[in-house]
Motif scaffolding. Structure first.
Motif, mmCIF file in Angstrom:
data_model
loop_
_atom_site.group_PDB
_atom_site.id
_atom_site.type_symbol
_atom_site.label_atom_id
_atom_site.label_comp_id
_atom_site.label_asym_id
_atom_site.label_seq_id
_atom_site.Cartn_x
_atom_site.Cartn_y
_atom_site.Cartn_z
ATOM 1 N N ASN A 1 0.806 -1.227 0.000
ATOM 2 C CA ASN A 1 0.000 0.000 0.000
ATOM 3 C C ASN A 1 0.838 1.276 0.000
ATOM 4 O OD1 ASN A 1 -2.516 -1.314 0.041
ATOM 5 N ND2 ASN A 1 -2.440 -1.544 2.267
ATOM 6 N N PRO B 1 2.749 4.108 -1.383
ATOM 7 C CA PRO B 1 2.848 4.661 -2.740
ATOM 8 C C PRO B 1 4.264 5.117 -3.066
ATOM 9 C CG PRO B 1 1.955 6.308 -1.252
ATOM 10 C CD PRO B 1 2.136 5.050 -0.435
ATOM 11 N N GLN C 1 4.930 8.015 -4.294
ATOM 12 C CA GLN C 1 5.015 9.413 -3.899
ATOM 13 C C GLN C 1 5.127 9.538 -2.382
ATOM 14 O OE1 GLN C 1 1.488 11.682 -4.773
ATOM 15 N NE2 GLN C 1 2.414 13.658 -4.219
ATOM 16 N N GLY D 1 4.686 11.046 1.279
ATOM 17 C CA GLY D 1 3.549 11.745 1.846
ATOM 18 C C GLY D 1 3.620 11.790 3.356
ATOM 19 N N ALA E 1 -1.266 17.099 4.599
ATOM 20 C CA ALA E 1 -1.479 16.338 3.366
ATOM 21 C C ALA E 1 -2.357 17.120 2.394
ATOM 22 C CB ALA E 1 -2.108 14.989 3.684
ATOM 23 N N GLN F 1 -1.280 18.417 -1.133
ATOM 24 C CA GLN F 1 -1.868 17.445 -2.062
ATOM 25 C C GLN F 1 -0.988 16.201 -2.218
ATOM 26 O OE1 GLN F 1 -5.209 17.782 -3.906
ATOM 27 N NE2 GLN F 1 -5.126 18.683 -1.848
ATOM 28 N N PRO G 1 -0.353 12.047 -0.556
ATOM 29 C CA PRO G 1 -1.111 10.984 0.108
ATOM 30 C C PRO G 1 -0.873 10.940 1.608
ATOM 31 C CG PRO G 1 0.753 10.066 -1.092
ATOM 32 C CD PRO G 1 0.664 11.507 -1.486
ATOM 33 N N ILE H 1 -0.925 8.146 4.638
ATOM 34 C CA ILE H 1 -0.874 6.700 4.807
ATOM 35 C C ILE H 1 -1.143 6.366 6.270
ATOM 36 C CG2 ILE H 1 0.549 4.623 4.606
ATOM 37 C CD1 ILE H 1 1.416 7.725 2.609
ATOM 38 N N ALA I 1 -3.191 4.141 0.721
ATOM 39 C CA ALA I 1 -2.945 5.583 0.671
ATOM 40 C C ALA I 1 -4.262 6.327 0.494
ATOM 41 C CB ALA I 1 -1.989 5.915 -0.468
ATOM 42 N N MET I 2 -4.436 7.375 1.272
ATOM 43 C CA MET I 2 -5.650 8.188 1.214
ATOM 44 C C MET I 2 -5.302 9.543 0.615
ATOM 45 S SD MET I 2 -7.234 7.289 4.963
ATOM 46 C CE MET I 2 -7.664 5.590 5.387
ATOM 47 N N TYR I 3 -6.008 9.909 -0.428
ATOM 48 C CA TYR I 3 -5.683 11.143 -1.142
ATOM 49 C C TYR I 3 -6.681 12.243 -0.783
ATOM 50 C CZ TYR I 3 -2.365 8.380 -3.756
ATOM 51 O OH TYR I 3 -1.303 7.576 -4.088
#
Length: 245
Positions: free
Chosen positions: A70, A72, A74, A76, A175, A179, A181, A183, A212-214
């Motif tokens: 999970n 990412p 990127q 974050g 976050a 912008q 993610p 986690i 990951a939560m965006y």
């Protein structure tokens, strides 16, 4: 035998303290000459790996981790529940290189704090909430742009296992503002490494990394929504671990 455990715990703390005393001056001499990624390995990653290994072999505190897929690509913001010292060591290895949100007072501890100051920490004064949020936003944004993970324990202090999860919104705000993610990480380290005292209990810590939560925006509503998503996921993950014990 059970009577050996207190002796093992004393030996564990002795070796841990001795390693910190010996390693911090060496790290202080070497790390300023290194680029940050190598500095992180020398000052933080190698020593925390030693600490986790020491806890495993002397005290019998093991771990199993799920959800590595999970994480990412990127970088974050990582938010985790806070129960003990164990997770502050372990998560340094999972999300690397990283920096943390921490109390400014820790930087004044001889050798240990001085070495920590080389790791680009987000050091805040918890007595001044407004300035702390400004620091988190400003410095946190810089660290994210440098390609670092940011680890935050939004509960603010260590909680007993089974305590309700209630997060401050700083991690979600960071976050959303950048912008990136968020986690969520759940664990039950406090069941084996309590938040107070020297006692330790052999067993296996479960560490669960969520998807990951965006962010859905940058406004206050988006911050609240993201924070609630993280709280909910961690609460549900912990309830599953509790039911399986």
């Amino acid at each position: 035998m059970s009577w050996l455990m207190p002796l093992r715990v004393v030996l564990f703390y002795f070796l841990l303290a001795l390693s910190a005393i010996l390693w911090a001056p060496v790290a202080l001499l070497i790390s300023p000459l290194l680029p940050f990624r190598w500095r992180f390995r020398v000052v933080i990653e190698w020593w925390t790996r030693w600490a986790i290994g020491l806890a495993r072999y002397l005290v019998g505190i093991r771990y199993r981790i799920s959800g590595l897929e999970n994480i990412p690509a990127q970088h974050g913001v990582v938010v985790a529940n806070h129960q003990s010292t164990w997770e502050t060591f372990f998560l340094q290895q999972v999300f690397a290189p990283q920096t943390q949100l921490l109390k400014r007072e820790l930087l004044y501890v001889p050798f240990f704090g001085w070495a920590l100051a080389l790791m680009k920490p987000i050091a805040i004064d918890r007595g001044n909430a407004r300035d702390s949020l400004k620091q988190l936003s400003r410095i946190g944004g810089q660290r994210l742009s440098e390609g670092l993970w940011i680890l935050i324990f939004p509960e603010g202090t260590r909680k007993l296992p089974g305590s309700p999860i209630k997060f401050s919104r700083g991690g979600a705000a960071l976050a959303c503002a950048n912008q990136v993610p968020l986690i969520p990480v759940a664990h039950n380290a406090g069941c084996f490494w309590p938040r107070h005292g020297w006692g330790k209990k052999p067993g296996t810590i479960d560490v669960m990394i969520g998807p990951a939560m965006y962010p859905l925006g940058t406004d206050p509503r988006a911050i609240v929504e993201l924070n609630q998503r993280a709280e909910k996921w961690i609460s549900e993950a912990l309830s599953q671990v509790k039911s399986s014990l």
